[in-house]
Each structure stands twice: as structure tokens, then as C-alpha cells.
Design a protein around this motif. Structure first.
Motif, PDB file in Angstrom:
ATOM      1  N   LEU A 193       0.826  -1.206   0.000  1.00 27.52           N
ATOM      2  CA  LEU A 193       0.000   0.000   0.000  1.00 27.52           C
ATOM      3  C   LEU A 193       0.860   1.255   0.000  1.00 27.52           C
ATOM      4  CD1 LEU A 193      -2.800  -0.995   2.555  1.00 27.52           C
ATOM      5  CD2 LEU A 193      -2.985  -0.884   0.060  1.00 27.52           C
ATOM      6  N   ALA A 194       1.894   1.239   0.825  1.00 31.85           N
ATOM      7  CA  ALA A 194       2.782   2.407   0.901  1.00 31.85           C
ATOM      8  C   ALA A 194       3.453   2.659  -0.445  1.00 31.85           C
ATOM      9  CB  ALA A 194       3.831   2.191   1.990  1.00 31.85           C
ATOM     10  N   ARG A 205      -6.000   6.460   0.657  1.00 34.56           N
ATOM     11  CA  ARG A 205      -6.280   7.136   1.924  1.00 34.56           C
ATOM     12  C   ARG A 205      -6.777   6.125   2.961  1.00 34.56           C
ATOM     13  NH1 ARG A 205      -8.200  13.282   0.874  1.00 34.56           N
ATOM     14  NH2 ARG A 205      -7.010  13.614  -1.051  1.00 34.56           N
ATOM     15  N   VAL A 206      -6.503   6.430   4.219  1.00 37.44           N
ATOM     16  CA  VAL A 206      -6.942   5.570   5.322  1.00 37.44           C
ATOM     17  C   VAL A 206      -7.697   6.421   6.331  1.00 37.44           C
ATOM     18  CG1 VAL A 206      -6.252   4.036   7.200  1.00 37.44           C
ATOM     19  CG2 VAL A 206      -5.015   3.971   5.015  1.00 37.44           C
ATOM     20  N   VAL A 207      -8.923   6.011   6.641  1.00 34.71           N
ATOM     21  CA  VAL A 207      -9.710   6.695   7.670  1.00 34.71           C
ATOM     22  C   VAL A 207      -9.242   6.171   9.022  1.00 34.71           C
ATOM     23  CG1 VAL A 207     -11.999   7.184   8.563  1.00 34.71           C
ATOM     24  CG2 VAL A 207     -11.681   6.810   6.108  1.00 34.71           C
ATOM     25  N   ASP A 264       2.099  11.513   3.210  1.00 32.56           N
ATOM     26  CA  ASP A 264       3.030  11.147   4.280  1.00 32.56           C
ATOM     27  C   ASP A 264       2.298  10.780   5.569  1.00 32.56           C
ATOM     28  OD1 ASP A 264       5.173  11.553   2.613  1.00 32.56           O
ATOM     29  OD2 ASP A 264       5.570  13.600   3.305  1.00 32.56           O
ATOM     30  N   GLY A 265       1.183  11.465   5.859  1.00 30.55           N
ATOM     31  CA  GLY A 265       0.426  11.145   7.063  1.00 30.55           C
ATOM     32  C   GLY A 265      -0.130   9.739   7.016  1.00 30.55           C
ATOM     33  N   MET A 266      -0.628   9.334   5.869  1.00 31.16           N
ATOM     34  CA  MET A 266      -1.159   7.983   5.704  1.00 31.16           C
ATOM     35  C   MET A 266      -0.039   6.959   5.816  1.00 31.16           C
ATOM     36  SD  MET A 266      -1.484   5.222   3.489  1.00 31.16           S
ATOM     37  CE  MET A 266      -0.994   5.916   1.901  1.00 31.16           C
ATOM     38  N   LEU A 270       0.548   3.734   8.361  1.00 32.49           N
ATOM     39  CA  LEU A 270       0.894   2.380   7.927  1.00 32.49           C
ATOM     40  C   LEU A 270       2.137   1.870   8.653  1.00 32.49           C
ATOM     41  CD1 LEU A 270       0.424   2.464   4.014  1.00 32.49           C
ATOM     42  CD2 LEU A 270      -1.179   1.639   5.743  1.00 32.49           C
ATOM     43  N   GLU A 271       3.104   2.733   8.803  1.00 31.94           N
ATOM     44  CA  GLU A 271       4.346   2.339   9.479  1.00 31.94           C
ATOM     45  C   GLU A 271       4.074   1.991  10.936  1.00 31.94           C
ATOM     46  OE1 GLU A 271       8.357   1.404   9.768  1.00 31.94           O
ATOM     47  OE2 GLU A 271       7.124   1.826   7.998  1.00 31.94           O
TER      48      GLU A 271
END
Length: 284
Positions: A193-194, A205-207, A264-266, A270-271
Motif C-alpha cells: 500500500l505504501a 487514503r486511510v480513515v 506522508d500522514g497515511m 501504515l508504518e
């Protein structure tokens, strides 16, 4: 007849298409070939034995070569009539890999894709390991069916490399923490995904779980070119083409996209999830 297209009901739509084709002077075989469907299917549509989808109608009209005004009227009639429900068992009986190839054809013609997923990683973004792990949970699928479906879905993913398309994905955070697959598979999926999210024509995007929410993630859905919304329920796939209904899904997608992390926030989220999963990966 053209002026009454919007009043043609679903059972009459096939007859109306036949009249249009005959008026054009084109043979059924030629129209079927241009519409990328079998002559048998076109015959069944024209005789009312098969209810055409909005996509079927669009392709037939294009193959006939009608004017834009005629096309608009018939497409309005087709979309207003079309809410198609197909049970998963029927899709599975016909072959999941065949369904994937049909989607590949549809996605080849679209320019804008929106996917909302509160249940699984979207198919176009899945790793082969994630695909196999999810599909293998179904006891009624043979190993050969799983293999063919994975291969067909991987072929679908070629669309990710097409810079002429805009692909937007909104996923809820629980999807990325729900270990329906082993932790090691999920870690690889997060990395995928990244990586995909860095492509300029793809928006992932991730909610996040944190923060207030303005809507409820009822079920997965896919919107293609503002023309059709495909909804996934427990028992069936539902395709909606009435513009008023499609607009509801567009608004719902946009609302979740506004609340979601991206860029970068998403990737930072993920990280963090990846780091949470690493200890679990070591013990599995």
C-alpha cells in the motif's frame, strides 16, 4: 421511437435496441463484435431473454453508431431501470476468474475509479499472498479456482500502471489491523500500500480510528466514472446505475476521503501499524 426512449421499460429495452440496429442497416454479428459480446448474447438481449446492463447498452449503442442525443436518451432509460443483483454463488459457479476478467475489461474503458473498503484491502491493491490467504478461506473453492482467480486479479492490476487513469482508494484503519491473514502477510500488504500510494495518479487514503466520525462505513462499494456503483453485500453484488443513486455513493466516498489521511500522514499510520504487527509476525 427515439424520443420515447426514456419511457422504455427494461423488458422493452432489448426490442428498442433491435429496432435501432435494424434501422442502421448493420447486421447483428457486426454489432455484437463491435460491442465486444457474443452474437448469442446480443440476440438474447434483443429478444428480451437477457436483461442488458447499462454497460451492455452503452456498448451496443456505440457499435450501432447512434447520435449522441439518442445515446443519452437510451442510457438514461437503461440506468433508470438498472439495479442488478447477482448472488455470489452464481458468480462463483460461473468462475471467479471469469468475473475478474470482466472487471478488467470494464476498468480498461474507465478513466476514474473510486473504491471504499471497510472490510478488506481492495483487490487492485492486494498482494498475491493476501489474495491466496483470503480466497483459501472458502472451503468450496478448489486450489485450481484459487490459482486462476489470483492470476486473473494480478492481470487486472496492470491498470495501476496506466497514468491516464485516476484511481482513488479509501480504506478504514480496522481493515489494516484485522488479521484475517497471518501477520507476516499483512506486513507485506502494508508495504505494498505504501509503495502504490507514491504513484502520482493513485490516491490511497486511510480513515483513522482516532477522531470524530461523520458517517458509518456500512459496506464496500466501487464507483466507476460516476456511471455505476457496485455494492458488495454478504450474499450478492449489486450494481446501481441510476444517476441519483450513484450520486449518493459519490457523496459518501467524498465524505470519508475528507476524513482520511493521505500522503506522508497515511504512510506514517501504515508504518505504525506495521510496527505493531512485527512482534506478532515473529511468533507466527
Amino acid at each position: 421511437m427515439v424520443g420515447t426512449a426514456q419511457r422504455v421499460n427494461r423488458s422493452e429495452l432489448g426490442t428498442a435496441l433491435r429496432v435501432l440496429r435494424e434501422a442502421s442497416g448493420k447486421e447483428a454479428k457486426a454489432v455484437a463484435r463491435g460491442a465486444v459480446m457474443s452474437a448469442s448474447k446480443l440476440s438474447k438481449i434483443e429478444t428480451g431473454k437477457v436483461s442488458p446492463s447499462a454497460d451492455d447498452v452503452d456498448r451496443v449503442l456505440t457499435a450501432i453508431g447512434v447520435s449522441e442525443d439518442v445515446k443519452i436518451e437510451f442510457m438514461d432509460a437503461a440506468r433508470a431501470a438498472a439495479t442488478e443483483t447477482t448472488a455470489w454463488r452464481l458468480i462463483q459457479r460461473a468462475g471467479l476468474h471469469k468475473a475478474q476478467r470482466q472487471l478488467q475489461g470494464i476498468e480498461a474503458r474507465m478513466t476514474l475509479l473510486r473504491v471504499f473498503q471497510p472490510a478488506l484491502v481492495p483487490g487492485l491493491l492486494q498482494t498475491p499472498e493476501y489474495m491466496r490467504a483470503v480466497l483459501s478461506r472458502h472451503e468450496d473453492l478448489t486450489q485450481e479456482s484459487v490459482r486462476q482467480t489470483v492470476m486473473a486479479r494480478l492481470e487486472r492490476q496492470d491498470v495501476l500502471q496506466d497514468p491516464g487513469k485516476t484511481l482513488r482508494f479509501v480504506i478504514t484503519e480496522p481493515v489494516l489491523r484485522w488479521l484475517i491473514v497471518p501477520a507476516t502477510v499483512m506486513v507485506g500488504q502494508l508495504d505494498r500500500l505504501a509503495s502504490v500510494s507514491r504513484l502520482p495518479h493513485i490516491d490511497v487514503r486511510v480513515v483513522p480510528l482516532a477522531g470524530p466520525k461523520h458517517d458509518i462505513p456500512n459496506h464496500p462499494f466501487v464507483i466507476r466514472d460516476d456511471r455505476a456503483a457496485t455494492v458488495e453485500t454478504v450474499h450478492a453484488e449489486i450494481v446501481v446505475t441510476d444517476p441519483r443513486d450513484v450520486a449518493l455513493y459519490v457523496a459518501k466516498f467524498d465524505g470519508f476521503a475528507q476524513d482520511a489521511l493521505h500522503g506522508d500522514g497515511m504512510r506514517a499510520l501504515l508504518e505504525g501499524i506495521r510496527n505493531d504487527l512485527l512482534p506478532q509476525r515473529e511468533t507466527h
